[in-house]
Design an enzyme around this catalytic site. Structure first.
Site, PDB file in Angstrom:
ATOM      1  N   GLY A   1       3.140  -3.041   8.374  1.00  0.00           N
ATOM      2  CA  GLY A   1       3.447  -3.337   9.773  1.00  0.00           C
ATOM      3  C   GLY A   1       4.908  -3.710   9.918  1.00  0.00           C
ATOM      4  O   GLY A   1       5.427  -4.493   9.132  1.00  0.00           O
TER       5      GLY A   1
ATOM      6  N   THR B   1       0.824  -1.213   0.000  1.00  0.00           N
ATOM      7  CA  THR B   1       0.000   0.000   0.000  1.00  0.00           C
ATOM      8  C   THR B   1       0.854   1.257   0.000  1.00  0.00           C
ATOM      9  O   THR B   1       1.931   1.301   0.591  1.00  0.00           O
ATOM     10  CB  THR B   1      -0.928  -0.024   1.230  1.00  0.00           C
ATOM     11  OG1 THR B   1      -1.825  -1.115   1.082  1.00  0.00           O
ATOM     12  CG2 THR B   1      -1.722   1.260   1.371  1.00  0.00           C
TER      13      THR B   1
ATOM     14  N   GLU C   1      -6.836  -6.476   2.962  1.00  0.00           N
ATOM     15  CA  GLU C   1      -6.996  -7.728   2.227  1.00  0.00           C
ATOM     16  C   GLU C   1      -8.220  -7.695   1.328  1.00  0.00           C
ATOM     17  O   GLU C   1      -8.893  -8.708   1.143  1.00  0.00           O
ATOM     18  CB  GLU C   1      -7.079  -8.907   3.206  1.00  0.00           C
ATOM     19  CG  GLU C   1      -5.846  -9.057   4.071  1.00  0.00           C
ATOM     20  CD  GLU C   1      -4.557  -9.158   3.246  1.00  0.00           C
ATOM     21  OE1 GLU C   1      -4.624  -9.509   2.053  1.00  0.00           O
ATOM     22  OE2 GLU C   1      -3.486  -8.846   3.796  1.00  0.00           O
TER      23      GLU C   1
END
Lengths: 754, 754
Positions: B218, B179, B467
């Site tokens: 993350g 992203t 997702e």
């Protein structure tokens, strides 16, 4: 700050995004990054969207912001706060604090707020609005909203003399102690006792069991010096039910809890809500207070223990109804924050080109242009206005009722009670769900703390439980509907309030005339959609009556009452929403009224669309037919349902170009929204980057002490160079231990050549 | 710990509520408070409720907990964690920390988790389950779920050799960077480039614009040493679309970001979610990586720049579908935490006597006994089981599909893609809404952090976006339904997957036989409720086709697709839920299967009740009739709707006495739930009081350092005596300033005589 004219996609230097604030530099992107077309165009896009606004948002703003304070006062107060050393950066910093830090900050903030208020001569209402806009949930704000009104509303003139002014002046800080560990909604079940003692002519407050411990009172945990306690009055062994008692709690001198009382904070709240508020617990161990500490505007206890009941046992309901009547427009304002952010961001956020495009340089579609977005968001815009404006009507009605109640006239009491219960239950839940819907519409970045929902949802969440649990209120609405429809059974001419007039349709044919729409345009007529809302509400009450006729007890119908109450509320909100616009038509202007009336229509149509089943199900006898409807006849024909969806779709499409203007009309300052995604100028990507660069986690701490927590060093030369201290203590050792385990002894060097 | 037999309402001393944990004493109420009947009876009530359990919950637990690890392993691992010095008190302490502290703790916790894993020889799956149950969102857990699978799934054997084992062994810590600030769902629109450089036979990673900045990954923010980057492949000026590249990020030696890269944490998340995880941003400035760092299991670039496309361009879909297929049962487990807490607490919480009671000493009703509670909660119990068990079926189907895909057979790919998209979109949202519904059912105490929802809702929230954005997935399901029904138009005998078989009802009369129920009992027959689910789904697709026939473009039907996808998912969940029970029937036992089948029925009936309009609306021509239905004929007759509500009501009432046993069967340890309200033994009031007494805010800090944050000094003699430091600095001055302003110079003394 410069406008969009400077936004050159090739530029690598950025203009400021804010003013400096105290020790904080102005926010801006520091790294030399080429802006690019995607980021550059957001400001142009929102500016262009505003050129389509076909009315004057400031006219609407002036009217709807004229509430407890007028708009000019509001802007003055917000202007002071937004440029204040502490409050200018308040919302950004609080998110970086743990609870202890937030509590300390909120106490400090209250002191500062009061200093500002004194310096600028703000009224009480201006202080309250300031606290609300800051999301400043603190012992002092609770003092204002939960303690002071009770003294003035339930205390005698003499008690107001003793305590009221001192409370207004902050010589004492109070809290309201009603809920206990074991009892919330069932006030009659409270266990704390206040027993009259003849010898000392006093009341003995006592917490007899674990579950009698007072719980949840804001400000009680660490701060309040005094409180009003709801306790079971016992005189000479006889119980008189819950009454209110004024009590000291902590020494004004050093803050220690007085002997005979033990108290503390009840712990953190869910979702990190209300971090700065010390909701507290407390227990009394045979704690004496003077007899004249019982709040005695209505009921009294004379020396020797004679109980004097209030002239009308409903007089004390006034306080409860007051609070509920105040909540309605507040929920609209909270939802309006969410929808303002969502509409602005979804407008400037672009994702996916039109499927028919073959050129990858074609611009991607604005997320707001997708019906899945607009069909979900524009109705929330309508709901925001609906609750704000219906909420104004609610407050007016309350004031009319309260004025009559002063002279003992309870004529309006029942209707206001039912309406406030219904709207409280409905609007708080709709707003809560709506706020999350707004956040989810933001996609991935909606999960960032910078989206502006960090406190918005968590702080709206308890509203579905406090001041009357929503499910219990729904049952009360159901009961009221049965009562009133029962009266209409006996005499069809019984006068009923406007808000319940739809009940006539149960037994009187054509009491609510209705023709099933033959086209989408038909649905736009108020005599159609308001009638449909009325008939749906009437049908649901009819079904409720049928369940009882079939032998079910009312106590088992609490689930059915939920939908009964929802449909009642939707009818009332529609009624009051359009009435409120008529009331303010002159101040608003023609174009403004025109667009607001379209929101009335949209609110009604989407409320209907939420549950069409009662209207489309053909009547089937057994006591479930509305008057005048034959078996096999439905209120709404199947084609009309298709027309309804088209009507909504077309109306959303018509309102959509006005939605930025309509949300601008709420008048929210960027500072109030506290959202990088909801910036009025649309510069969302720059703001996200500036905050990500200067996020305190990415920089050395500026020093110890709370003053340095949550500081954003915009413009720092060290951006991107910081290594966290725990890299040495945690990550380094983890990697080295792994290298030892490795078959070949681990990676050599810095790992960049793998 | 002693059981309920000791719980004497008159007692003022309390038994421990837990075991001591490291430096923490056992929790218990310390103050000498008479317990009272209300608090004493909760443990008796829940014990008595369990005597009604008509099956063996442990049999169900053994079967449903046999997933990625078996139940015995799970209990062994959880047993170690729950008594560990750090993890035993983990959930309680994290809530008291700010983000910096949480990040530090989560790094430390990962290191400790890996030490425990090595000491006890845990498998990878056991470590992952441990992290999930701890809600331990950290760079190391992301390494496991988002980085390692990509290396193994998208890397060649040689690349797996280079990186895979080192990753498994934690010699490197990785993150997955897809992203960007400007693009999430539209992967084709990503702006990061990887340009082949002939001279150095390498790729140059570059972030050309502000919006190309990698965002959200993350572990990227402060920790990861390496990463996999999704970037636009450009060779000799030609664009080949997004591909994956392995890249170093930080030096293994000192954690500093490598030259040419700049990175950091993106800031806090909403609702204080994922505090311990450093979701990060990063930018590349012409950063070189070797050519053989492009993950090349499928596509490859040869020396010199020749592009070799993958044999099947759908092969890389496998990873995306894998992740979605894993999510379904996980959402069920998350919801099951919420419903376990809600059922236990609502059982023991009592509020209001029966209205017919006249004796104030009569016991109040259990909140769970109110239909408004049970009617809302028991269906959520059914949903939990539905998603857990349908999710098992989903994983099995994925494995079958992946096995075929290995040999190039894409037969099952499309169906698994559609089913996983549909269920991901549906179950994540249902679970999220359901979790909040459970919390709201807890009433006032549900707002406490001790209710156990502090991380449950916030950490489920992003699942509706990541997702695959749920709205986008719904459109994909809609598109698939149009495609398959179009194939059936051409040839009614086209084979279709079970999950889409309902589409035959569009054009083939009686393809789904159905008789409108004549009684509530009729609704309990699978051939009735499953057929109704099928026909509703078929009707919604029929309506979608009609909209297109009337000229609307598919791209404008994203809102309509939401309901199409929901009804598709409800059909599939019903199908797989009942199939899963049949699969495990032997292991489960007769009684257990019987009660689970009732949950299947309840799940189906409440799914239908959610939206009956498509089934009750009489057909009205214009291409919207299902095959075999005449104008004016509805699928479901109006009386059947009344029967449906009664069927649900009666079924809820029948299942209700089993609901404690059925939630016990999830096998959640109290420690995992982290909820005072969800204690298995029902001692909710004691736990709330013990925590409120020992809440760190009510005590002096035990000392500096993170080890002392969030410590609960149960049993302290100083309970109720503490005065916060900022009383002196903030509240005292506030009160004294007020006293000065006062007309009479302010209150004298400690204020206890007002």
């Amino acid at each position: 700050m410069a406008g969009p004219s400077y936004m050159d996609p090739k530029s690598t230097t950025y203009q400021p995004l804010s003013e400096p604030s105290g020790k904080w530099p102005a926010a801006k992107v520091t790294l030399p990054i080429p802006m690019g077309e995607t980021a550059a165009r957001t400001a142009r896009d929102i500016e262009e969207a505003r050129t389509k606004t076909a009315f004057d948002p400031s006219k609407i703003e002036e009217v709807i912001r004229d509430a407890r304070i007028d708009n000019e006062s509001r802007k003055r107060v917000m202007g002071t706060l937004s440029t204040d050393d502490v409050f200018g950066t308040w919302k950004k910093r609080m998110v970086h604090m743990n609870r202890e830090q937030q509590m300390q900050m909120s106490h400090f903030a209250c002191r500062r707020l009061l200093e500002l208020a004194e310096k600028h001569d703000w009224t009480t209402h201006e202080v309250i609005e300031a606290a609300i806009t800051l999301d400043l949930q603190s012992p002092v704000t609770i003092h204002w909203v939960a303690f002071v009104p009770v003294i003035f509303g339930q205390g005698s003139n003499e008690q107001i003399e003793r305590w009221g002014n001192r409370a207004m002046n902050h010589e004492i800080l109070g809290c309201y102690m009603q809920t206990e560990l074991g009892h919330g909604t069932n006030v009659q079940g409270l266990e704390t006792t206040a027993t009259y003692d003849d010898a000392s002519d006093s009341f003995i407050l006592h917490s007899p069991t674990l579950t009698s411990t007072k719980w949840w009172a804001g400000g009680l945990g660490r701060t309040a010096t005094h409180g009003v306690v709801q306790a079971q009055l016992i005189i000479h062994g006889k119980r008189y039910g819950p009454h209110l008692f004024f009590t000291p709690l902590r020494s004004l001198e050093d803050g220690s809890v007085l002997p005979g009382i033990v108290a503390g904070d009840i712990g953190p709240k869910t979702y990190a809500a209300f971090g700065g508020l010390d909701n507290g617990w407390a227990r009394f161990d045979h704690f004496k207070i003077p007899r004249d500490n019982m709040l005695n505007r209505h009921a009294q206890v004379k020396k020797g223990g004679e109980y004097v009941k209030p002239p009308n046992d409903k007089l004390s309901y006034g306080g409860m109804i007051f609070i509920r009547s105040q909540m309605i427009d507040r929920t609209g304002w909270m939802l309006s924050r969410g929808i303002t952010i969502a509409l602005r961001y979804c407008l400037v956020r672009r994702q996916f080109r039109d499927p028919s495009s073959t050129d990858i340089t074609d611009v991607e579609r604005s997320v707001l242009s997708y019906p899945s977005t607009s069909r979900r968001l524009v109705p929330l815009l309508a709901k925001s206005y609906a609750y704000i404006l219906a909420g104004r009507r609610m407050r007016t009605l309350y004031e009319d009722m309260a004025a009559k109640l002063e002279s003992g006239d309870t004529e309006l009491l029942y209707d206001v009670h039912v309406a406030s219960s219904s709207l409280k239950a409905y609007c708080t839940k709709q707003a809560l769900d709506g706020i999350e819907e707004c956040r989810q519409a933001l996609g991935g970045h909606g999960f960032s703390g910078y989206a502006g929902f960090t406190t918005l949802f968590p702080e709206q969440a308890p509203a579905v439980t406090y001041e009357g649990d929503n499910i219990v209120l729904a049952s009360q609405v159901g009961r009221a509907m049965l009562k009133i429809s029962g009266e209409l059974d006996k005499d069809a001419k019984t006068p009923v309030a406007n808000t319940s007039a739809f009940l006539r349709a149960i037994a009187t044919p054509n009491a609510v005339p209705f023709q099933s729409p033959q086209s989408p345009q038909d649905w736009y007529r108020p005599e159609v959609y308001s009638a449909a809302l009325a008939l749906r509400a009437a049908q649901l009450v009819t079904d409720l009556r049928a369940e009882i006729a079939e032998g079910r007890k009312f106590g088992d119908l609490s689930f059915e009452c939920i939908e009964v109450a929802k449909s009642h509320a939707e009818f009332v909100v529609d009624l009051w929403f359009s009435e409120a616009i008529k009331d303010d038509a002159e101040a608003l202007g023609n174009a403004e009224c025109g667009w607001l009336r379209k929101l009335v229509t949209l609110h009604a149509l989407t409320a209907l669309s939420r549950n069409m089943t009662p209207l489309v199900l053909p009547a089937s006898g057994q006591g479930r037919n509305l008057a005048g409807y034959r078996n096999g006849q439905a209120v709404v024909a199947p084609e009309s349902v298709v027309h309804l969806e088209k009507a909504i779709r077309d109306l959303v499409a018509e309102i959509l170009p006005q939605s930025i203007g309509l949300s601008d009309a709420f008048g929210w300052l960027d500072w109030e929204l506290g959202s990088s995604l909801g910036r009025k100028d649309g510069r969302v990507y720059e703001q996200l980057m500036a905050d990500a660069e200067s996020n305190p986690l990415n920089h050395d701490s500026p020093g110890p002490g709370i003053d340095n927590v949550g500081r954003y060093p915009y413009g720092s030369e060290k951006t991107g160079k910081h290594v966290v201290e725990w890299y040495k203590t945690e990550i380094g050792p983890l990697l080295r231990a792994a290298a030892k385990r490795s078959e070949d002894g681990g990676i050599r060097g810095d790992g960049s050549k793998l």
